[in-house]
Design a protein around this motif. Structure first.
Motif, PDB file in Angstrom:
ATOM      1  N   HIS A  79      -3.381 -24.530 -90.116  1.00 16.66           N
ATOM      2  CA  HIS A  79      -4.174 -25.293 -89.151  1.00 16.66           C
ATOM      3  C   HIS A  79      -5.232 -24.375 -88.560  1.00 16.66           C
ATOM      4  N   VAL A  80      -6.361 -24.960 -88.202  1.00 15.06           N
ATOM      5  CA  VAL A  80      -7.428 -24.143 -87.612  1.00 15.06           C
ATOM      6  C   VAL A  80      -6.898 -23.501 -86.323  1.00 15.06           C
ATOM      7  N   GLY A  81      -7.025 -22.197 -86.260  1.00 21.80           N
ATOM      8  CA  GLY A  81      -6.494 -21.452 -85.112  1.00 21.80           C
ATOM      9  C   GLY A  81      -5.266 -20.646 -85.492  1.00 21.80           C
ATOM     10  N   ALA A  82      -4.631 -21.022 -86.616  1.00 15.61           N
ATOM     11  CA  ALA A  82      -3.407 -20.331 -87.035  1.00 15.61           C
ATOM     12  C   ALA A  82      -3.674 -19.528 -88.300  1.00 15.61           C
ATOM     13  N   GLY A  83      -2.793 -18.587 -88.565  1.00 14.96           N
ATOM     14  CA  GLY A  83      -2.816 -17.831 -89.813  1.00 14.96           C
ATOM     15  C   GLY A  83      -4.185 -17.260 -90.131  1.00 14.96           C
ATOM     16  N   HIS A  84      -4.621 -17.485 -91.359  1.00 13.58           N
ATOM     17  CA  HIS A  84      -5.914 -16.965 -91.783  1.00 13.58           C
ATOM     18  C   HIS A  84      -6.986 -18.046 -91.801  1.00 13.58           C
ATOM     19  N   SER A  85      -6.826 -19.045 -90.959  1.00 12.08           N
ATOM     20  CA  SER A  85      -7.877 -20.065 -90.845  1.00 12.08           C
ATOM     21  C   SER A  85      -9.098 -19.422 -90.207  1.00 12.08           C
ATOM     22  N   ASP A  86     -10.217 -20.138 -90.277  1.00  9.92           N
ATOM     23  CA  ASP A  86     -11.443 -19.623 -89.673  1.00  9.92           C
ATOM     24  C   ASP A  86     -11.435 -19.922 -88.177  1.00  9.92           C
ATOM     25  N   LEU A  87     -11.235 -18.884 -87.389  1.00  7.76           N
ATOM     26  CA  LEU A  87     -11.133 -19.094 -85.934  1.00  7.76           C
ATOM     27  C   LEU A  87     -12.446 -19.613 -85.352  1.00  7.76           C
ATOM     28  N   THR A  88     -13.546 -19.316 -86.027  1.00  6.97           N
ATOM     29  CA  THR A  88     -14.837 -19.786 -85.478  1.00  6.97           C
ATOM     30  C   THR A  88     -14.961 -21.303 -85.617  1.00  6.97           C
ATOM     31  N   ALA A  89     -14.103 -21.899 -86.470  1.00  4.39           N
ATOM     32  CA  ALA A  89     -14.159 -23.349 -86.629  1.00  4.39           C
ATOM     33  C   ALA A  89     -13.373 -24.061 -85.532  1.00  4.39           C
ATOM     34  N   TYR A  90     -12.733 -23.261 -84.671  1.00  2.00           N
ATOM     35  CA  TYR A  90     -11.932 -23.895 -83.624  1.00  2.00           C
ATOM     36  C   TYR A  90     -12.835 -24.555 -82.592  1.00  2.00           C
ATOM     37  N   ARG A  92     -12.522 -26.758 -79.194  1.00  2.45           N
ATOM     38  CA  ARG A  92     -11.562 -27.191 -78.156  1.00  2.45           C
ATOM     39  C   ARG A  92     -11.533 -28.700 -78.004  1.00  2.45           C
ATOM     40  N   GLU A  93     -12.697 -29.314 -78.162  1.00  3.22           N
ATOM     41  CA  GLU A  93     -12.805 -30.765 -78.016  1.00  3.22           C
ATOM     42  C   GLU A  93     -12.005 -31.459 -79.123  1.00  3.22           C
ATOM     43  N   LYS A  94     -12.348 -31.073 -80.369  1.00  2.07           N
ATOM     44  CA  LYS A  94     -11.728 -31.730 -81.525  1.00  2.07           C
ATOM     45  C   LYS A  94     -10.209 -31.559 -81.521  1.00  2.07           C
ATOM     46  N   TYR A  95      -9.762 -30.352 -81.233  1.00  2.00           N
ATOM     47  CA  TYR A  95      -8.326 -30.078 -81.328  1.00  2.00           C
ATOM     48  C   TYR A  95      -7.588 -30.319 -80.015  1.00  2.00           C
ATOM     49  N   SER A  96      -8.193 -31.140 -79.157  1.00  3.44           N
ATOM     50  CA  SER A  96      -7.502 -31.487 -77.919  1.00  3.44           C
ATOM     51  C   SER A  96      -6.566 -32.669 -78.153  1.00  3.44           C
ATOM     52  N   THR A  97      -6.590 -33.218 -79.369  1.00  6.06           N
ATOM     53  CA  THR A  97      -5.617 -34.260 -79.721  1.00  6.06           C
ATOM     54  C   THR A  97      -5.106 -33.970 -81.138  1.00  6.06           C
ATOM     55  N   LEU A  98      -3.966 -34.554 -81.481  1.00  6.40           N
ATOM     56  CA  LEU A  98      -3.420 -34.337 -82.821  1.00  6.40           C
ATOM     57  C   LEU A  98      -4.307 -34.986 -83.880  1.00  6.40           C
ATOM     58  N   GLU A  99      -5.111 -35.982 -83.482  1.00  7.79           N
ATOM     59  CA  GLU A  99      -6.021 -36.629 -84.438  1.00  7.79           C
ATOM     60  C   GLU A  99      -6.961 -35.616 -85.070  1.00  7.79           C
ATOM     61  N   GLY A 100      -7.379 -34.626 -84.278  1.00  8.23           N
ATOM     62  CA  GLY A 100      -8.268 -33.594 -84.817  1.00  8.23           C
ATOM     63  C   GLY A 100      -7.617 -32.885 -85.999  1.00  8.23           C
ATOM     64  N   ASP A 210      -4.547 -16.896 -82.375  1.00  7.80           N
ATOM     65  CA  ASP A 210      -5.307 -16.481 -81.212  1.00  7.80           C
ATOM     66  C   ASP A 210      -4.595 -17.003 -79.958  1.00  7.80           C
ATOM     67  N   PRO A 211      -4.363 -16.152 -78.954  1.00  4.79           N
ATOM     68  CA  PRO A 211      -3.566 -16.570 -77.792  1.00  4.79           C
ATOM     69  C   PRO A 211      -4.097 -17.828 -77.100  1.00  4.79           C
ATOM     70  N   GLU A 212      -5.405 -17.893 -76.906  1.00  8.06           N
ATOM     71  CA  GLU A 212      -5.962 -19.052 -76.214  1.00  8.06           C
ATOM     72  C   GLU A 212      -5.760 -20.320 -77.030  1.00  8.06           C
ATOM     73  N   ILE A 213      -5.930 -20.184 -78.348  1.00 10.59           N
ATOM     74  CA  ILE A 213      -5.750 -21.343 -79.227  1.00 10.59           C
ATOM     75  C   ILE A 213      -4.281 -21.747 -79.238  1.00 10.59           C
ATOM     76  N   ALA A 214      -3.395 -20.756 -79.322  1.00 14.07           N
ATOM     77  CA  ALA A 214      -1.963 -21.043 -79.342  1.00 14.07           C
ATOM     78  C   ALA A 214      -1.576 -21.824 -78.092  1.00 14.07           C
ATOM     79  N   ARG A 215      -2.176 -21.437 -76.987  1.00 10.65           N
ATOM     80  CA  ARG A 215      -1.879 -22.099 -75.719  1.00 10.65           C
ATOM     81  C   ARG A 215      -2.294 -23.562 -75.759  1.00 10.65           C
TER      82      ARG A 215
END
Lengths: 293, 486
Positions: A79-90, A92-100, A210-215
């Protein structure tokens, strides 16, 4: 079979399949494949998508996915934000719901031209898979939901297992653990906006996040309520339920089964929340049995 | 030390070590824990064996254990130094750091987890303090970031080290360039000597406040007030400076205007007084009544009264005490009377009003003052003998009162500032007297009536000031109805 719908459009709120970014004037298109660190293996043709849950990355499937490599086309991703995903693609708006996250899975399926895929989702990704399959059922033939929960927080007669205060504590805990995890406190204490990878790297080599993303992922995971989505699922599904699972207790798995049409419920011998790690053989056998039906 | 002694010593070390040691099955079930751990957690050996390690954690800890700790351990075989809170038998929390190792058998199957537990209350408190400190620092950083004052820090040599966005705006340098500009170039403090004085004070530990100028990137200068403070290192030596710089150019401009205004107003007040005095003395000396002289005296008294009224209103506006008392008022007779007042030898005032009442909500005295200001201007800026027109019209449910002159007109660049306080158009500032208050006050009066004022003008042809008021009692509509019923 119905014609394949375009799952991404200006109306559905999803990000474009390829997000353009401009570096030194050259326009680069980051593919979905790179964004989600998609890896493909296996010698079969029937696609099998494995989705990791909150807290880790595609490594979660390393004891289970190989068992299907001879017969299936194995698709693993982060998932974006985890592992070796592209963190720059994170976003906050899109991933504020599971639909993202569900939209990302549909984009991966579209990009790889996957039809009638078997989707294996653990924990929160079980619900993410349900959302994706409700939105575009043609992409999926079967869903395997490992330790699913549509709602972690107690709500009236519904016992999700947690109170809101537990989740708030988890979010705090998450933050203090990044302090504890990193031998060097600097990345978190100093914020280190210019070197976000530092904190992630020190945290761990496997479950890099990334800690902020994990949060935020934790908040989205544990505060979501997808109970109303269960009855909309038309794709057949298998619920793999562990014993003594504090995150998704047995009665929650039974709730999912009761509210999801065409679902099969299997109570495993395995305990805890990660049978794919604690009891990989039993997990593989349960999935195989379901796929043979 | 023989093997037996070593074994006994190791066992003691195991039980009494300043760390907890726990052996668990792969599912977390506790097999054995040392005395230190049992002491911390408050459970006896037998009780512990019915627990899993994760059962001894807080809810958040359980979630974390299942989602992260266990997966990591399974995949890496080793996890180090993770923060948890143990829940002791008495319900109290016991902050710890747990490290675990997963032991595998020959078939690569997990057989046991060996965990080491360190008490971490102090470390936790320290981390908590750090986090709080970080949040406080973030808050202060936000204050600096959001400040409309320019804030910067620099070395004692004047090399700028950090600055906020307002500093970029004030100095006009790009963010990347600010660092390159030495402080004396930005803040010259008047002269090299004065700059040295300021630095001397700062280096001796004294803060410096001054009103001076900032030299911007484009070479222009802006009036500012500066507060600089010295900052000392651990040894008490001043090693850096901070400056808070506020743009006071607007305040300075107002101060200048006020000074100019005072000079102007005194002159304006003096002129009619001199005339009144002169004419009165003239009549006193001649000992005879002269109607024209009295007329002049009365005219000048009126002029004086209007000026004082203007000053009073301006002061009320400035102190937010200005208000109007609105009553239903027929503006037709009011406009006629104003026209008569200004109709004279210098200019003829032609009045065009309907022959029925036009009623608006108005403060009679204020409205008269506004019209008097416009008519005074019309007279002032028109050649002698030219006509001034005063008209009432109704237009889209508004009452329009127009004052039109055929005078010198207003240059286009002056029009936007016409209603500013103390503003005097440059082309007339030398030739025509005035305090720059009339139109400012007029606009304020009209606005207090819920009306608007605008102007169209052509240089050399004349100007038209247009007042628009909401129509209260729509006489123009009432009239036809009344006419029908007649």
């Amino acid at each position: 079979m119905r014609p394949v719908e375009t799952v991404v459009g200006p109306d559905d709120g999803g990000a474009p399949a390829a997000s353009p970014s401009i570096i030194d004037g050259a326009e680069l298109f980051m593919s979905v494949i790179e964004r989600n660190n998609v890896t493909i293996s296996g010698s079969g043709t029937t696609p099998m998508i494995f989705a990791h849950g909150y807290g880790c990355d595609q490594n979660m499937w390393r004891l289970v996915a190989p068992a299907f490599a001879a017969t299936h086309k194995i698709v693993l991703f982060d998932h974006v934000g985890a592992g070796h995903s592209d963190l720059t693609a994170y976003d906050r708006e899109k991933y504020s719901t599971l639909e993202g996250y569900a939209d990302d899975i549909l984009q991966i399926a579209e990009e790889l031209d996957l039809e009638e895929a078997i989707f294996v989702g653990h924990s929160v990704s079980a619900m993410i898979g349900v959302l994706a399959a409700v939105k575009n059922p043609d992409r999926f033939s079967k869903l395997i939901l490992v330790g699913p929960s549509p709602r972690y927080i107690n709500d009236g007669a519904y016992a999700g297992g947690f109170n809101r205060s537990d989740i708030d504590e988890l979010l705090e805990f998450q933050q203090s653990n990044y302090l504890g995890w990193s031998a060097h406190l600097a990345p978190v204490i100093m914020g280190n906006p210019e070197r976000p990878e530092l904190g992630a790297e020190l945290t761990n080599s496997f479950c890099r996040t990334d800690p902020e993303i994990a949060r935020q992922f934790a908040a989205v995971t544990f505060l979501s309520d997808n109970r109303d989505d269960l009855p909309k699922l038309t794709v057949p599904s298998l619920i793999l339920q562990c014993q003594d699972d504090v995150i998704a207790p047995v009665h929650v798995g039974e709730y999912v089964h009761a509210h999801t049409p065409r679902s099969t419920f299997v109570l495993m011998e395995a305990t805890g929340h990660c049978p794919q790690l604690s009891a990989p053989d039993e997990t593989v056998a349960a999935i195989q049995a379901f796929l043979e039906v | 030390m023989d093997d037996e002694t070593l074994k006994a010593n190791l066992l003691t070390l195991y039980e009494q070590a300043p760390a907890g040691y726990i052996f668990t099955a792969p599912d977390g079930t506790i097999l054995r824990a040392n005395a230190t751990f049992r002491d911390w957690i408050g459970y006896a050996h037998e009780e512990l064996r019915s627990h899993r390690l994760q059962d001894l954690l807080t809810v958040a800890g359980k979630i974390f254990y299942e989602n992260q700790y266990f997966p990591l351990l399974r995949m890496q075989g080793l996890v180090e130094g993770v923060t948890f809170d143990l829940v002791r038998r008495d319900g109290a929390r016991w902050p710890v750091l747990i490290s675990s190792q997963l032991q595998m058998d020959d078939a690569e199957q997990p057989v046991m987890i060996v965990s080491t537990v360190f008490a971490a209350a102090e470390r936790r408190a320290y981390e908590h303090e750090l986090l709080l400190e970080r949040r406080r620092a973030d808050q202060l950083a936000d204050v600096v970031r959001a400040s409309t004052d320019a804030i910067l820090t620099c070395s004692v040599e004047g090399r700028i080290q950090s600055w906020n966005r307002s500093a970029e705006h004030l100095f006009g340098y790009a963010a990347s360039a600010v660092e390159e500009v030495p402080l004396p170039d930005l803040l010259p403090f008047g002269s090299a000597a004065e700059y040295q004085d300021a630095m001397r004070s700062l280096l001796s530990g004294e803060p410096v406040s001054a009103e001076t100028v900032v030299r911007r990137a484009d070479g222009t200068e802006i009036d500012v007030s500066v507060s600089m403070a010295p900052h000392r290192d651990e040894l008490g030596v001043v090693t850096s400076l901070s400056a808070i710089i506020r743009d006071i150019s607007e305040r300075r401009a107002v101060e200048r205007l006020q000074q100019e205004f005072l000079a102007m107003a005194s002159h304006e007040l003096r002129t009619p007084l001199v005339l009144i005095q002169g004419h009165a003395q003239l009549m006193q000396r001649s000992g005879t009544y002269n109607a024209a002289t009295v007329e002049t005296i009365i005219g000048q008294t009126r002029r004086l009264a209007r000026l004082i009224d203007d000053l009073l209103i301006a002061s009320e506006i400035e102190s937010n005490r200005f208000g109007v008392r609105l009553v239903e008022l027929d503006v037709v007779p009011l406009v006629r009377s104003m026209a008569r007042q200004f109709d004279g030898v210098e200019n003829r005032v032609v009045v065009r009003v309907p022959d029925f009442p036009i009623v608006i909500h108005a403060d009679r005295h204020r409205l008269e003052q506004a019209l008097a200001n416009l008519l005074t201007n019309a007279v002032k800026y028109s050649p002698q003998g030219s006509e001034i027109e005063l008209e009432i019209r109704d237009e889209a449910a508004k009452v329009v009162i127009e004052v039109r002159d055929h005078g010198i007109g207003i240059p286009p660049d002056a029009i936007p500032h016409l209603f500013d306080r103390f503003y005097r158009a440059e082309d007339v500032v030398e030739t025509v007297k005035g305090a720059g208050l009339g139109l400012y006050i007029t606009q304020q009066i009209i606005a207090a009536h819920g009306g608007t004022i605008d102007v169209t003008s052509e240089v050399g042809k004349g100007s038209t000031f247009r007042l628009r008021f909401p129509l209260t009692h729509d006489a123009t509509q009432v009239e036809p109805v009344a006419a029908l019923s007649r």
